[in-house]
Write an enzyme that holds these catalytic residues in place. Structure first.
Site, PDB file in Angstrom:
ATOM      1  N   LEU A  88       0.845  -1.194   0.000  1.00 13.79           N
ATOM      2  CA  LEU A  88       0.000   0.000   0.000  1.00 13.79           C
ATOM      3  C   LEU A  88       0.883   1.248   0.000  1.00 13.79           C
ATOM      4  O   LEU A  88       1.617   1.498   0.963  1.00 13.79           O
ATOM      5  CB  LEU A  88      -0.922   0.001   1.212  1.00 13.79           C
ATOM      6  N   TYR A 117      39.055  23.986 -19.177  1.00 13.42           N
ATOM      7  CA  TYR A 117      37.841  24.611 -19.721  1.00 13.42           C
ATOM      8  C   TYR A 117      38.181  25.957 -20.345  1.00 13.42           C
ATOM      9  O   TYR A 117      38.832  26.803 -19.720  1.00 13.42           O
ATOM     10  CB  TYR A 117      36.811  24.782 -18.599  1.00 13.42           C
ATOM     11  N   ARG A 158       1.688  14.670   6.778  1.00 11.72           N
ATOM     12  CA  ARG A 158       2.452  15.024   7.974  1.00 11.72           C
ATOM     13  C   ARG A 158       3.959  15.128   7.699  1.00 11.72           C
ATOM     14  O   ARG A 158       4.698  15.659   8.526  1.00 11.72           O
ATOM     15  CB  ARG A 158       2.182  14.011   9.082  1.00 11.72           C
ATOM     16  N   SER A 199      56.720  23.148  -9.110  1.00 15.07           N
ATOM     17  CA  SER A 199      55.623  23.721  -8.336  1.00 15.07           C
ATOM     18  C   SER A 199      54.909  24.804  -9.144  1.00 15.07           C
ATOM     19  O   SER A 199      55.501  25.486  -9.977  1.00 15.07           O
ATOM     20  CB  SER A 199      56.151  24.332  -7.039  1.00 15.07           C
ATOM     21  N   GLY A 219      -3.779   1.356  17.490  1.00 13.46           N
ATOM     22  CA  GLY A 219      -4.905   0.454  17.646  1.00 13.46           C
ATOM     23  C   GLY A 219      -4.518  -0.765  18.467  1.00 13.46           C
ATOM     24  O   GLY A 219      -3.502  -1.409  18.194  1.00 13.46           O
ATOM     25  N   GLN A 223      -5.207   3.183  -7.274  1.00 15.40           N
ATOM     26  CA  GLN A 223      -6.418   3.244  -6.461  1.00 15.40           C
ATOM     27  C   GLN A 223      -7.329   4.340  -7.004  1.00 15.40           C
ATOM     28  O   GLN A 223      -6.862   5.386  -7.444  1.00 15.40           O
ATOM     29  CB  GLN A 223      -6.051   3.544  -5.009  1.00 15.40           C
ATOM     30  N   GLY A 274       3.894   0.747   2.393  1.00  9.84           N
ATOM     31  CA  GLY A 274       5.070   1.342   1.774  1.00  9.84           C
ATOM     32  C   GLY A 274       5.834   2.275   2.676  1.00  9.84           C
ATOM     33  O   GLY A 274       6.927   2.730   2.311  1.00  9.84           O
TER      34      GLY A 274
END
Length: 492
Positions: free
Chosen positions: A16, A397, A23, A415, A150, A82, A112
């Site tokens: 699901l 570049y 929230r 260097s 629940g 759905q 899910g």
């Protein structure tokens, strides 16, 4: 009494994922929020794929296009939409209706947004369900504080009599600590029939999946419950607080798993490992290290402290410390850091070194070659045995396109060199300090581009009169003259 239709042990899985997840307060669908290298839904799908299921259905509704796009490359999973009738019961009904006609096995309902379930927990639940020949079995957990959940109310026979929502529970029922997790397994026929008896006559106007339990019990069917060994395994995600809590639990599991596989994790509290990463035996992870994405770390490598690797390969015996790397390959025995940055396409051969304050992008550094410090290497191929002096820059570049620099074997550079690509330095060549290399350098040649030094005497005192530097210069000049005068007297 049991009304168990058929004897098929076939398993179908319905996930699901149709809820809105308000929230979370996010533009990203709740089930796509990531933890441990996968989205919430990705973890559930991953577990489902480990189970012996004949079909996997994911029910979607809100933001379905984004969810479908995220799982476009996931074979074996079918998505079901759905309709406008809301509720978990309607989502489950859509999933069941999409199963092949005549399917009479078990239907496992997963959510899910419950990412911490483990295959062993589901397997034990399925075993209990089939041994009891139950029409439905739910996964429950026991919580120290069950407020808001629940309650699972059992009858004298130990089976589930009903599920009572917290707001509807009596004082005695609220004292029950066993709560519903929202994970179920049903006999397909029993579920189809019971869903037909579930309505939307409630305050929210939704079809609740929990109502299926009441329908089945009213029909005299068997509803069992399996208490999960780990209460966290059924933790659902509703907001960002629960997301971070679940992430911490998942990470602790992953760290422990790798420790048992022979990985040393010096500080588990600050070490994060994605579920998608792989580590070999005798890897050492030092504090504040993040092993993310599809990163793989080979035997004997040491990573950290203060290191983040995303989708990287680390070879045997390599050392990576205080570094940030993404889509990089670090060869066996190579060293990276401290304070190095490896971008996509960076590849270090065996024994190569990328040192302090070095950035590497889309470049290959050959076997035993070194870029020790303060350098940028982009779009470059470096041969074996090369040493780039401090402050080397490959200027790749030109405001229009990227160009490559080619540096042959055993090249040593001075260097503060700048290599203006496209340019090639042949094997064995050398460059002087401060050189700006704009042309190819032949094998064995020394490349210089610095004009002869010229000193302008008295410039500071003339042009910066009154400054501390001018005063210091004047003092030094006076001291020098006094020393010269003393030397002349000694000579006479």
């Amino acid at each position: 009494m049991t009304h168990n239709e058929g004897s098929s042990n076939d398993l179908a899985i319905v996930i699901l994922a149709a809820g809105q997840g308000t929230r979370m307060r996010s533009s990203l669908p709740k089930v796509l929020h990531p933890i441990g290298g996968r989205s919430l839904l990705g973890h559930v799908v991953n577990i489902a794929e480990t189970l012996p299921a004949t079909s996997i259905r994911v029910v979607v509704r809100h933001d379905k296009e984004r969810i479908l796009e995220a799982f476009a490359d996931t074979p074996g999973v079918e998505f079901v939409e759905q309709d406008e009738v809301p509720g978990t019961g309607r989502a489950a009904q859509a999933g069941v209706e999409s199963l092949p006609a005549g399917f009479d096995g078990d239907v496992l309902i997963l959510s899910g947004d419950v990412p911490l379930l483990e295959a062993e927990t589901i397997g034990a639940m399925l075993d209990d369900h089939r041994r009891a020949a139950a029409d439905a079995t739910l996964l429950s957990v026991t919580l120290a504080d069950p407020t808001g959940y629940g309650r699972v109310i059992r009858g004298g026979d130990g089976l589930v009599a009903r599920i009572v929502e917290h707001k509807d529970a009596s004082d005695d029922e609220r004292a029950v600590r066993e709560v519903n997790s929202g994970v179920y397994v049903f006999r397909a026929g029993a579920l189809r029939g019971a869903l037909g008896g579930v309505g939307t006559d409630n305050a929210q106007g939704e079809m609740y999946l929990t109502d299926v339990v009441h329908v089945l019990r009213a029909e005299g069917r068997t509803v069992a419950a399996r208490i999960a060994d780990d209460p966290a395994s059924a933790l659902g995600i509703n907001d960002r607080v629960q997301l971070s809590e679940a992430a911490a639990i998942l990470n602790a599991r992953i760290v422990r798993r790798w420790q048992r596989e022979g990985v040393t994790v010096q500080d588990p509290a600050t070490t994060w490992i994605d579920d998608t990463a792989t580590l070999a035996q005798d890897v050492t992870l030092l504090p504040n290290t993040h092993i993310l994405g599809a990163t793989s770390v080979a035997e004997g490598a040491t990573v950290g402290p203060d290191t983040s690797l995303v989708d990287c390969e680390v070879g045997e015996g390599a050392t990576v410390r205080r570094a940030d790397a993404t889509l990089a390959v670090i060869g066996a025995g190579a060293t990276v850091g401290p304070y190095a940055y490896l971008r996509a396409g960076a590849e270090l051969a065996a024994g190569a070194k990328v040192g302090t304050y070095v950035e590497v992008k889309n470049s290959r550094i050959g076997e035993g070659s070194k870029v020790p410090h303060l350098s940028y290497v982009g779009d470059t191929t470096i041969g074996r045995g090369v040493n780039l002096g401090a402050g080397a820059i490959t200027a790749n570049y030109d405001d229009i396109a990227k160009h490559r620099t080619e540096i042959g074997d055993e090249v040593h550079t001075g260097s503060h060199n700048v290599f203006v690509a496209p340019v090639r330095i042949e094997a064995g060549a050398k460059t002087g300090a401060g050189a700006v290399i704009r042309k190819d350098v032949p094998a064995g040649a020394l490349a210089l581009s610095v004009a002869p030094q010229r000193n302008i005497e008295g410039w500071v005192e003339k042009n910066r009169a009154g400054t501390a530097a001018a005063e210091a210069a004047a003092g030094a000049r006076s001291a020098e003259k006094a020393a010269d005068g003393a030397q002349e007297q000694d000579d006479h």
